[in-house]
Design a protein around this motif. Sequence first.
Motif, PDB file in Angstrom:
ATOM      1  N   VAL A   1       0.849  -1.198   0.000  1.00 46.12           N
ATOM      2  CA  VAL A   1       0.000   0.000   0.000  1.00 46.12           C
ATOM      3  C   VAL A   1       0.885   1.250   0.000  1.00 46.12           C
TER       4      VAL A   1
ATOM      5  N   GLU B   1       1.314   4.379  -2.821  1.00 50.28           N
ATOM      6  CA  GLU B   1       1.186   5.816  -2.531  1.00 50.28           C
ATOM      7  C   GLU B   1       2.470   6.557  -2.911  1.00 50.28           C
TER       8      GLU B   1
ATOM      9  N   SER C   1      -3.719  10.103   2.393  1.00 46.16           N
ATOM     10  CA  SER C   1      -4.397   9.078   1.601  1.00 46.16           C
ATOM     11  C   SER C   1      -4.139   7.696   2.190  1.00 46.16           C
ATOM     12  N   LEU C   2      -2.884   7.455   2.593  1.00 47.22           N
ATOM     13  CA  LEU C   2      -2.533   6.162   3.185  1.00 47.22           C
ATOM     14  C   LEU C   2      -3.363   5.896   4.434  1.00 47.22           C
TER      15      LEU C   2
ATOM     16  N   ASP D   1      -6.080   7.299   5.449  1.00 48.05           N
ATOM     17  CA  ASP D   1      -7.506   7.173   5.119  1.00 48.05           C
ATOM     18  C   ASP D   1      -7.822   5.778   4.606  1.00 48.05           C
ATOM     19  N   ARG D   2      -6.988   5.286   3.698  1.00 52.02           N
ATOM     20  CA  ARG D   2      -7.248   3.952   3.141  1.00 52.02           C
ATOM     21  C   ARG D   2      -7.170   2.871   4.213  1.00 52.02           C
ATOM     22  N   LEU D   3      -6.311   3.092   5.212  1.00 54.81           N
ATOM     23  CA  LEU D   3      -6.205   2.117   6.295  1.00 54.81           C
ATOM     24  C   LEU D   3      -7.333   2.289   7.316  1.00 54.81           C
TER      25      LEU D   3
ATOM     26  N   LEU E   1      -7.507  -3.730   4.967  1.00 49.95           N
ATOM     27  CA  LEU E   1      -6.588  -3.837   3.836  1.00 49.95           C
ATOM     28  C   LEU E   1      -5.326  -4.632   4.165  1.00 49.95           C
TER      29      LEU E   1
ATOM     30  N   GLN F   1     -10.821  -5.924  -0.588  1.00 47.14           N
ATOM     31  CA  GLN F   1      -9.610  -5.496  -1.298  1.00 47.14           C
ATOM     32  C   GLN F   1      -8.383  -6.060  -0.608  1.00 47.14           C
TER      33      GLN F   1
ATOM     34  N   PRO G   1      -4.064  -5.631  -1.123  1.00 47.51           N
ATOM     35  CA  PRO G   1      -3.164  -4.755  -1.893  1.00 47.51           C
ATOM     36  C   PRO G   1      -2.375  -5.536  -2.956  1.00 47.51           C
TER      37      PRO G   1
END
Lengths: 459, 459
Positions: free
Chosen positions: B87, B91, B215-216, B218-220, B349, B457, B459
Amino acid sequence: PPSAGRLPAKVPPNLQLRSAKRLLVSQLFQPFNLQVGEEAGWEGRAGEPACRSQKLMLQGGLVYPSVPGCYYYLPPAVRAMEKLVKVVDGEMQAVGGQKLNMPSLSSAGLWRASGRWDRMGPELLRLVDRHDKAYCLAPTHEEVVTELVAAQSNLSYKQLPLRLYQVTRKFRDEPKPRFGLLRSREFYMKDMYTFDASEEAARQTYDLVCDAYRSLFDRLGLPFVKVQAATGSIGGTMSHEFQLPADVGEDRLLLCPDGHFAANVEMLNGERTSCPTCGEKLTQTKGIEVGHTFYLGTKYSSVFNAVFYSAKNKPQLAEMGCYGLGITRILAASIEVLSTEDSIRWPSLIAPYQLCLIPPKRGSKEEEEGVTLLERVYDDLTEALPHLTGDLVVDDRTQLTIGKRLKDANKLGYPYVVIAGKRVCEDPPVFEVWNQNAGEVLFLTKEGIIELLSKVQVP
Amino acid sequence: PPSAGRLPAKVPPNLQLRSAKRLLVSQLFQPFNLQVGEEAGWEGRAGEPACRSQKLMLQGGLVYPSVPGCYYYLPPAVRAMEKLVKVVDGEMQAVGGQKLNMPSLSSAGLWRASGRWDRMGPELLRLVDRHDKAYCLAPTHEEVVTELVAAQSNLSYKQLPLRLYQVTRKFRDEPKPRFGLLRSREFYMKDMYTFDASEEAARQTYDLVCDAYRSLFDRLGLPFVKVQAATGSIGGTMSHEFQLPADVGEDRLLLCPDGHFAANVEMLNGERTSCPTCGEKLTQTKGIEVGHTFYLGTKYSSVFNAVFYSAKNKPQLAEMGCYGLGITRILAASIEVLSTEDSIRWPSLIAPYQLCLIPPKRGSKEEEEGVTLLERVYDDLTEALPHLTGDLVVDDRTQLTIGKRLKDANKLGYPYVVIAGKRVCEDPPVFEVWNQNAGEVLFLTKEGIIELLSKVQVP
């Protein structure tokens, strides 16, 4: 005619190349690229002998020397290494390998227990922490892994075999670091440690891991020999090395031409000139050791009391094996044995990038058409073969001739090179395609290129 | 009726489970699994304080203590870490990051040049090699990377920005290693170093990398705050930390409730109780630092003369930034902030495994039918969703009740648990499905399970 989504025709073609998320040679951090026309200090540090892989890896911007015996691995080398690690992971997991990761700082006490704190001598890098406790930087992890397994109480024979491995950075204070990644002081190694319930089971594990090594080298297309080897400081009662025959290799091997016998000379007592099985005259060759397997028995499990409970619920020492692969050494050794004097050749599976696309020279009459068509090849390839995204690079240094860029692509060893030359003006447009590992040049349409590359495997 | 390819009905059901290449809990190397019923020494080394993540990670067999401040990362932790690194790679590459790998052995001379050989004091682990040359084990790589870039002659402004990063093991001799992976002496860090042609460009890079960090996290699904921070031993003129609020955090943060101000107290002179912008009363919280960004300017490029050639072909010092993410610390911090007292919860994730399948208890009347059906769920899932292969585990410890195994699965934090309970005998068979992160239990057919997991999802 401009395709939908293209930038207006007034934008200069090589700015178009930059507009999308395409990998561009001009933006890659490769000293090769940065120092066009220079041979970037490939002879390494003063007085250090160079070999083919070292020279090519320095020239090509794969590595850069740091302190003696230590290298920066630059982006293409990291890509190749990550691919190699994926292939190795696959092979290890196919034989039940479970991946862990062990510390580099290893206590003196652990190494004293096995007797190797003294025996390893100056190869062990040693240090003390702020509390004056002594450590070494582990070059291998027999002690460390055995302590871990010994700490698991209630380990049952039903849970065996245990096949634990890691891919980590190792340290060894080589007396003469040299030949780039072939003999360095920091390197990456895959090391597996196995724990079995009986000698018989441990020997099955040994054969299984050797088969996995065979499979690995076969998939990489590397010619190897498996030879009997000395057990050295690791110990144990049986050992084999996987060697890539090469002049620069530091091991001398004796091989039976009919394949009945193969050994590292270091494990033979005195001279041997004929095969003990068939009597054929043995041939001698040099080799680069890329893998090493050891049957350890209870050498370490007895020191740390690594036991399991048998079917009769009796504690019993685990039968161990250990199995190393020199990850960074395999990268260099592959280049050493596959390349020509001035051009890198990779095992296809682990090439840093699979394909280099070369647009026409700036100002040529094919420029406009060629750039547009090559963009389409790039985009359609990533759409049709998404697993190749990241493996395609455009050599956008359009101030250089196609010939000069093809020569560079040759040197760096992309398995495929696609050139937008004069025939892009034909209908349908035709590209020049170099299949480097097959040694052939094809003329293909975009669809033909996609068809050709659909056979490419990436790990 | 037995499906094609099944083993003959006489084979005991849990031997059937073993017959194919399915991951089985009984065969995984997890001290949790090995020491059923025991709480495996989770309090760590004598006197070391424990926190939730440390306790859960030790209990769950994710880590095991080695020398003080150093841990074995066991297989599930390695899986989570490899997912996290993927991940992070995504990014970093989305902002033009190029991945390299720099040596750990770093010469004293380099650190003396920057003044940090002395300034870092006992945090630096130091050693000498066999030639009595002094090195440290790099905790960070400003000197090392700047030397690399400085060595590239002819670097043009056209090649900037350069955004180089690595994910490697770092060393720091912490005075008080504690809280497991939250403060350890060996750890994995992602460190990026950027080189720009102007201060303005460097500030754009700074914002871009900060956005990638947002972004990282948030995705986590990790709640974070970005706070102004002190520049410490790294230096530079601007710095921010990414902090996960948590009681066990070692940083004290002051936050404006309306989001106008956020800072680490260490960078404030004296007391501050109200927001400098809006006057609101600041709230105080503790945080775990998981990311740190520094605007360095020419602090290091001036020492090592890292220059590029401007549009006017004049050598000019590169404007630098550096950007760290604590990879192993993020693993522990995620568990710290997401878990309950006794059950691990992962960011979906990066969970080591996505799904645990629990067959009926041995000897139950559903056993035969349940095992067969669960095998089919496993195989059909890996066929329909091949990217989840490797993410499915069967808890084949059928000597234990479903309830006991569900409790274990809960503790380990699989995002999904599928149970073959009494309703597998219905037509069509129905499974009990725990969606842990949503906190709900569903009753689904095989097709329903595949549908549910198609949204997962990895990675």
